[in-house]
Design an enzyme around this catalytic site. Structure first.
Site, PDB file in Angstrom:
ATOM      1  N   LYS A   1      10.010  25.847  22.004  1.00  0.00           N
ATOM      2  CA  LYS A   1      11.078  25.196  21.227  1.00  0.00           C
ATOM      3  C   LYS A   1      10.590  24.878  19.824  1.00  0.00           C
ATOM      4  O   LYS A   1       9.449  24.452  19.637  1.00  0.00           O
ATOM      5  CB  LYS A   1      11.507  23.896  21.928  1.00  0.00           C
ATOM      6  CG  LYS A   1      12.565  23.111  21.170  1.00  0.00           C
ATOM      7  CD  LYS A   1      13.130  21.952  22.001  1.00  0.00           C
ATOM      8  CE  LYS A   1      12.311  20.699  21.865  1.00  0.00           C
ATOM      9  NZ  LYS A   1      12.861  19.569  22.621  1.00  0.00           N
TER      10      LYS A   1
ATOM     11  N   ASP B   1      13.196  18.188  32.634  1.00  0.00           N
ATOM     12  CA  ASP B   1      12.555  17.602  31.454  1.00  0.00           C
ATOM     13  C   ASP B   1      12.406  16.107  31.671  1.00  0.00           C
ATOM     14  O   ASP B   1      13.002  15.537  32.586  1.00  0.00           O
ATOM     15  CB  ASP B   1      13.395  17.890  30.197  1.00  0.00           C
ATOM     16  CG  ASP B   1      12.549  17.898  28.919  1.00  0.00           C
ATOM     17  OD1 ASP B   1      11.334  17.648  28.983  1.00  0.00           O
ATOM     18  OD2 ASP B   1      13.121  18.159  27.838  1.00  0.00           O
TER      19      ASP B   1
ATOM     20  N   ASP C   1      10.699  23.137  26.877  1.00  0.00           N
ATOM     21  CA  ASP C   1       9.726  23.194  25.772  1.00  0.00           C
ATOM     22  C   ASP C   1       8.307  23.008  26.321  1.00  0.00           C
ATOM     23  O   ASP C   1       8.125  22.690  27.503  1.00  0.00           O
ATOM     24  CB  ASP C   1      10.039  22.150  24.685  1.00  0.00           C
ATOM     25  CG  ASP C   1      10.189  20.740  25.254  1.00  0.00           C
ATOM     26  OD1 ASP C   1       9.571  20.443  26.292  1.00  0.00           O
ATOM     27  OD2 ASP C   1      10.937  19.939  24.663  1.00  0.00           O
TER      28      ASP C   1
ATOM     29  N   GLY D   1      24.449 -13.110  15.520  1.00  0.00           N
ATOM     30  CA  GLY D   1      23.673 -12.004  16.082  1.00  0.00           C
ATOM     31  C   GLY D   1      22.311 -12.422  16.619  1.00  0.00           C
ATOM     32  O   GLY D   1      21.652 -11.633  17.297  1.00  0.00           O
ATOM     33  N   GLU D   2      21.877 -13.646  16.320  1.00  0.00           N
ATOM     34  CA  GLU D   2      20.575 -14.075  16.859  1.00  0.00           C
ATOM     35  C   GLU D   2      20.671 -14.265  18.367  1.00  0.00           C
ATOM     36  O   GLU D   2      21.759 -14.424  18.923  1.00  0.00           O
ATOM     37  CB  GLU D   2      20.135 -15.378  16.180  1.00  0.00           C
ATOM     38  CG  GLU D   2      19.690 -15.163  14.754  1.00  0.00           C
ATOM     39  CD  GLU D   2      19.120 -16.415  14.105  1.00  0.00           C
ATOM     40  OE1 GLU D   2      18.874 -17.406  14.811  1.00  0.00           O
ATOM     41  OE2 GLU D   2      18.926 -16.393  12.871  1.00  0.00           O
TER      42      GLU D   2
ATOM     43  N   GLN E   1       7.157   9.495  18.758  1.00  0.00           N
ATOM     44  CA  GLN E   1       6.606   9.524  17.392  1.00  0.00           C
ATOM     45  C   GLN E   1       5.129   9.148  17.474  1.00  0.00           C
ATOM     46  O   GLN E   1       4.762   7.976  17.354  1.00  0.00           O
ATOM     47  CB  GLN E   1       7.371   8.525  16.520  1.00  0.00           C
ATOM     48  CG  GLN E   1       6.938   8.505  15.061  1.00  0.00           C
ATOM     49  CD  GLN E   1       7.584   9.599  14.235  1.00  0.00           C
ATOM     50  OE1 GLN E   1       8.749   9.893  14.405  1.00  0.00           O
ATOM     51  NE2 GLN E   1       6.812  10.200  13.340  1.00  0.00           N
TER      52      GLN E   1
ATOM     53  N   HIS F   1       2.373  13.258  24.338  1.00  0.00           N
ATOM     54  CA  HIS F   1       2.204  14.659  23.962  1.00  0.00           C
ATOM     55  C   HIS F   1       0.801  14.895  23.419  1.00  0.00           C
ATOM     56  O   HIS F   1      -0.048  15.491  24.061  1.00  0.00           O
ATOM     57  CB  HIS F   1       3.294  15.033  22.948  1.00  0.00           C
ATOM     58  CG  HIS F   1       3.256  16.462  22.518  1.00  0.00           C
ATOM     59  ND1 HIS F   1       3.814  16.907  21.353  1.00  0.00           N
ATOM     60  CD2 HIS F   1       2.714  17.543  23.105  1.00  0.00           C
ATOM     61  CE1 HIS F   1       3.620  18.201  21.245  1.00  0.00           C
ATOM     62  NE2 HIS F   1       2.954  18.608  22.295  1.00  0.00           N
TER      63      HIS F   1
ATOM     64  N   ARG G   1      12.011  22.463  16.719  1.00  0.00           N
ATOM     65  CA  ARG G   1      13.056  21.509  16.339  1.00  0.00           C
ATOM     66  C   ARG G   1      13.219  21.507  14.830  1.00  0.00           C
ATOM     67  O   ARG G   1      12.253  21.353  14.086  1.00  0.00           O
ATOM     68  CB  ARG G   1      12.693  20.111  16.858  1.00  0.00           C
ATOM     69  CG  ARG G   1      13.768  19.069  16.597  1.00  0.00           C
ATOM     70  CD  ARG G   1      13.410  17.719  17.195  1.00  0.00           C
ATOM     71  NE  ARG G   1      13.611  17.656  18.641  1.00  0.00           N
ATOM     72  CZ  ARG G   1      14.803  17.546  19.238  1.00  0.00           C
ATOM     73  NH1 ARG G   1      15.905  17.523  18.512  1.00  0.00           N
ATOM     74  NH2 ARG G   1      14.899  17.469  20.548  1.00  0.00           N
TER      75      ARG G   1
HETATM   76  C1  R5P Z   1      10.960  16.261  23.675  1.00  0.00           C
HETATM   77  O1  R5P Z   1      10.057  17.056  23.668  1.00  0.00           O
HETATM   78  C2  R5P Z   1      11.586  15.801  24.936  1.00  0.00           C
HETATM   79  O2  R5P Z   1      10.891  16.212  26.068  1.00  0.00           O
HETATM   80  C3  R5P Z   1      13.009  16.281  25.049  1.00  0.00           C
HETATM   81  O3  R5P Z   1      13.037  17.683  25.215  1.00  0.00           O
HETATM   82  C4  R5P Z   1      13.815  15.905  23.856  1.00  0.00           C
HETATM   83  O4  R5P Z   1      13.606  14.576  23.488  1.00  0.00           O
HETATM   84  C5  R5P Z   1      15.261  16.128  24.125  1.00  0.00           C
HETATM   85  O5  R5P Z   1      15.999  15.781  23.001  1.00  0.00           O
HETATM   86  P1  R5P Z   1      17.473  16.253  22.814  1.00  0.00           P
HETATM   87  O6  R5P Z   1      18.199  15.975  24.104  1.00  0.00           O
HETATM   88  O7  R5P Z   1      17.978  15.400  21.682  1.00  0.00           O
HETATM   89  O8  R5P Z   1      17.457  17.695  22.463  1.00  0.00           O
END
Ligand code: R5P
Length: 296
Positions: A193, A219, A170, A39-40, A96, A130, A195
């Site tokens: 949205k 998006d 969102d 795997g290397e 993240q 974000h 999550r």
């Molecule tokens: C998050 O805010 C992104 O803009 C996307 O809306 C998100 O990553 C989409 O993820 P998924 O397709 O898993 O719902």
């Protein structure tokens, strides 16, 4: 005379590399890659490199690719590259951006720092920023360039749909919706949205009349497709005439595309930041223009 900038790429991105090399007028060469049985990785770069080198690596399925970048960038420096640019049309680990619970790794900051230690410049498209205002805060390189695919997608939508209504699934999508809408004067709105998990999202439609409208959900990224599928179902249930989807980054993990189509979505369009059958517009000219101000 200094040697021209060289664009290095991996075999699986040959098509994108060729487009970019042509658009930017760059020499093109391949990084050979071998997986050992355990795997290397073994990488092989061209032995003599010019001072200015660009490495193209889009960072979907990023874990091994980040290791490739470590090996490739360090080797490129040893082989003579003095100015190294990373072109990562999709930049992973940007979502993240805070620790939501104690002990959680803030991947954006860690991966950003890792790339900044390897490269002098980073060019990407629609990074998911974000709670962070600029790409440079996330990836602290001397030149951090965030391009957007929103205008390209807006032009495509204008060609394909009459009087479309752009909807962002969102709050984070508001930035891309605003850029796309202003270009053609599209009507637009953004959902809310919440999550609850990787595949569990709750969406509230904006308070606008969608009845009879050709809605396009726009998006930055579709991963599991649940966000877009949920929004599409709600829009169709409130009498939208049609729902299509436009995204910059076609991650489409697992059965995501089918999930979106099963929700009643008509067409799915994406940029070629990540190679996918839905690719409908190319970011090569956009990146080429950014490179001309970045490479030496
Ligand atoms: C998050 O805010 C992104 O803009 C996307 O809306 C998100 O990553 C989409 O993820 P998924 O397709 O898993 O719902």
């Amino acid at each position: 005379m200094t040697a021209p900038t060289l664009l290095l790429h991996f075999e699986d991105e040959h098509e994108s590399a060729l487009k970019l090399a042509r658009a930017a007028g760059l020499e093109l060469a391949k990084i050979e890659r071998h997986h050992f049985p355990d795997g290397e990785l073994r990488l092989l770069l061209p032995v003599s490199l010019p001072e200015s080198v660009v490495i193209l690596r889009t960072l979907d399925h990023p874990n091994e690719k980040l290791l490739e970048l470590l090996l490739a960038a360090r080797t490129a420096r040893e082989l003579g590259a003095r100015h190294l640019t990373l072109v990562a049309p999709y930049l992973a680990y940007m979502r993240q951006d805070v620790a939501f619970q104690p002990g959680e790794a803030v991947s954006q900051r860690i991966v950003g720092r890792f790339l900044a230690d390897l490269f002098d410049a980073v060019i990407t498209v629609d990074p998911h920023l974000h709670r962070v205002a600029t790409l440079q805060e996330a990836v602290p390189v001397p030149r951090a360039i965030a391009l957007t695919g929103a205008a390209l997608l807006a032009d495509l939508i204008a060609e394909r749909r009459q009087r479309p209504l752009l909807v962002g699934p969102d709050q984070e999508s508001a930035q891309w919706i605003a850029q796309a809408a202003v270009r053609h004067g599209f009507d637009h709105a953004v959902c809310r949205k919440v999550r609850h998990g990787d595949r569990a999202v709750e969406i509230e439609l904006p308070p606008i009349d969608v009845a009879g409208r050709a809605v396009v959900l726009l998006d930055d990224v579709a991963s599991t497709g649940q966000t877009l599928a949920r929004a599409a179902r709600l829009l169709l249930a409130t009498s939208a005439a049609s729902v299509d989807v436009a995204v910059t980054h076609a991650l489409f993990a697992g059965d995501a595309l089918q999930v979106i189509l099963d929700a009643g979505v008509g067409e799915v369009w994406s940029t070629d930041c990540i190679r996918h059958p839905s690719n409908a517009v190319s970011v090569a000219p956009l990146i080429a223009a950014a490179l001309s101000g970045t490479t030496h």
